[in-house]
Design a protein around this motif. Structure first.
Motif, PDB file in Angstrom:
ATOM      1  N   ASN A 130       0.852  -1.188   0.000  1.00 63.43           N
ATOM      2  CA  ASN A 130       0.000   0.000   0.000  1.00 63.43           C
ATOM      3  C   ASN A 130       0.891   1.242   0.000  1.00 63.43           C
ATOM      4  N   LEU A 131       0.283   2.398  -0.225  1.00 64.06           N
ATOM      5  CA  LEU A 131       1.076   3.621  -0.331  1.00 64.06           C
ATOM      6  C   LEU A 131       1.768   3.973   0.978  1.00 64.06           C
ATOM      7  N   SER A 132       1.061   3.809   2.084  1.00 64.26           N
ATOM      8  CA  SER A 132       1.647   4.162   3.382  1.00 64.26           C
ATOM      9  C   SER A 132       2.919   3.371   3.644  1.00 64.26           C
ATOM     10  N   GLU A 133       2.871   2.073   3.379  1.00 67.67           N
ATOM     11  CA  GLU A 133       4.063   1.233   3.583  1.00 67.67           C
ATOM     12  C   GLU A 133       5.178   1.655   2.646  1.00 67.67           C
ATOM     13  N   ALA A 134       4.830   1.969   1.392  1.00 67.16           N
ATOM     14  CA  ALA A 134       5.838   2.402   0.423  1.00 67.16           C
ATOM     15  C   ALA A 134       6.512   3.686   0.877  1.00 67.16           C
ATOM     16  N   CYS A 135       5.712   4.630   1.372  1.00 66.51           N
ATOM     17  CA  CYS A 135       6.274   5.899   1.859  1.00 66.51           C
ATOM     18  C   CYS A 135       7.176   5.675   3.067  1.00 66.51           C
ATOM     19  N   TYR A 183      -1.853   2.245  -9.293  1.00 63.74           N
ATOM     20  CA  TYR A 183      -2.794   3.368  -9.206  1.00 63.74           C
ATOM     21  C   TYR A 183      -3.984   3.056  -8.301  1.00 63.74           C
ATOM     22  N   ASP A 184      -4.385   1.787  -8.238  1.00 64.60           N
ATOM     23  CA  ASP A 184      -5.617   1.420  -7.530  1.00 64.60           C
ATOM     24  C   ASP A 184      -5.408   0.880  -6.118  1.00 64.60           C
ATOM     25  N   MET A 185      -4.195   0.900  -5.604  1.00 62.68           N
ATOM     26  CA  MET A 185      -3.977   0.299  -4.290  1.00 62.68           C
ATOM     27  C   MET A 185      -4.409   1.246  -3.158  1.00 62.68           C
ATOM     28  N   PRO A 186      -4.607   0.702  -1.953  1.00 65.08           N
ATOM     29  CA  PRO A 186      -5.014   1.524  -0.815  1.00 65.08           C
ATOM     30  C   PRO A 186      -4.060   2.678  -0.541  1.00 65.08           C
ATOM     31  N   GLY A 187      -4.645   3.849  -0.260  1.00 63.41           N
ATOM     32  CA  GLY A 187      -3.864   5.016   0.103  1.00 63.41           C
ATOM     33  C   GLY A 187      -3.533   5.958  -1.041  1.00 63.41           C
ATOM     34  N   MET A 188      -3.768   5.522  -2.284  1.00 58.42           N
ATOM     35  CA  MET A 188      -3.363   6.345  -3.422  1.00 58.42           C
ATOM     36  C   MET A 188      -4.199   7.610  -3.582  1.00 58.42           C
ATOM     37  N   ASP A 189      -5.508   7.530  -3.298  1.00 59.26           N
ATOM     38  CA  ASP A 189      -6.375   8.713  -3.404  1.00 59.26           C
ATOM     39  C   ASP A 189      -6.193   9.386  -4.758  1.00 59.26           C
TER      40      ASP A 189
END
Length: 200
Positions: free
Chosen positions: A33-38, A54-60
């Motif tokens: 997810n984006l949070s983990e990537a960040c 593009y469609d994963m959680p956190g992308m908004d």
């Protein structure tokens, strides 16, 4: 070289990671997810390339892309997607994405796209952005357009031949034909003209 792949589908990120590691001297990190990537980027520093689903959680929408571009210290960040529209791809590139990769892209093309983006170029599939019916200022055949896109991608004649499943001599023939039609001095000039006219 370090690449981060963030996708909430385990099979997708593992498969793409395996493709890249098999063909390049690279270490691949993964997030779901984006949070983990960040968090990974903040902890380990900028990556040579970040691929975001593009469609994963956190992308908004594209807000996640903007956040990662900021975090990754001007290093390339690209979108992966199985369903995003042409407009989304165009908007992503306008925001500074290093590229847009459809998940339907074959493994070899994906590795070439990754190499292209790591080197600082912008990648987007020609047919996806412009479609088969897109006209050019030059009367090029469909195959000549395919070869021109390969040239714009920075591929050699041999690489274009493999991608299109034709002989290298056939590619050379198309290169001669399209450069003549475009009044280009060479393949580099042809790629420049294509980009100036919005077709690559």
């Amino acid at each position: 070289m370090r690449i981060l792949i963030a996708d909430d589908h385990h099979l997708v990120r593992e498969t793409i990671g395996a493709f890249i590691e098999a063909k390049m001297d690279v270490r691949v990190e993964k997030a779901d997810n984006l949070s983990e990537a960040c968090d990974i980027v903040e902890r380990d520093g900028a990556f040579d390339l970040v691929l975001l689903d593009y469609d994963m959680p956190g992308m908004d929408g594209l807000n996640g892309l903007k956040r990662m571009i900021s975090l990754n210290a001007d290093r390339p960040v690209a979108l992966l997607s199985g369903a995003a529209s042409r407009r989304i791809a165009e908007n992503a590139l306008a925001l500074g994405a290093a590229g847009f990769i459809p998940k339907t892209m074959n493994a070899r093309s994906m590795v070439l796209a990754v190499r292209f983006m790591v080197e600082g170029e912008v990648f987007a599939p020609f047919d996806f952005l412009f479609g088969e019916a897109e006209e050019t200022p030059w009367e090029l055949t469909g195959r000549e357009k395919d070869v021109l896109q390969g040239i714009c991608n920075g591929w050699s004649n041999k690489e274009i031949a493999r991608e299109l499943a034709v002989h290298e001599t056939t590619v050379k023939m198309h290169v001669r034909a399209l450069t003549k039609k475009m009044n280009a001095k060479n393949r580099t000039h042809a790629a420049m003209l294509a980009r100036e006219n919005g077709f690559a």
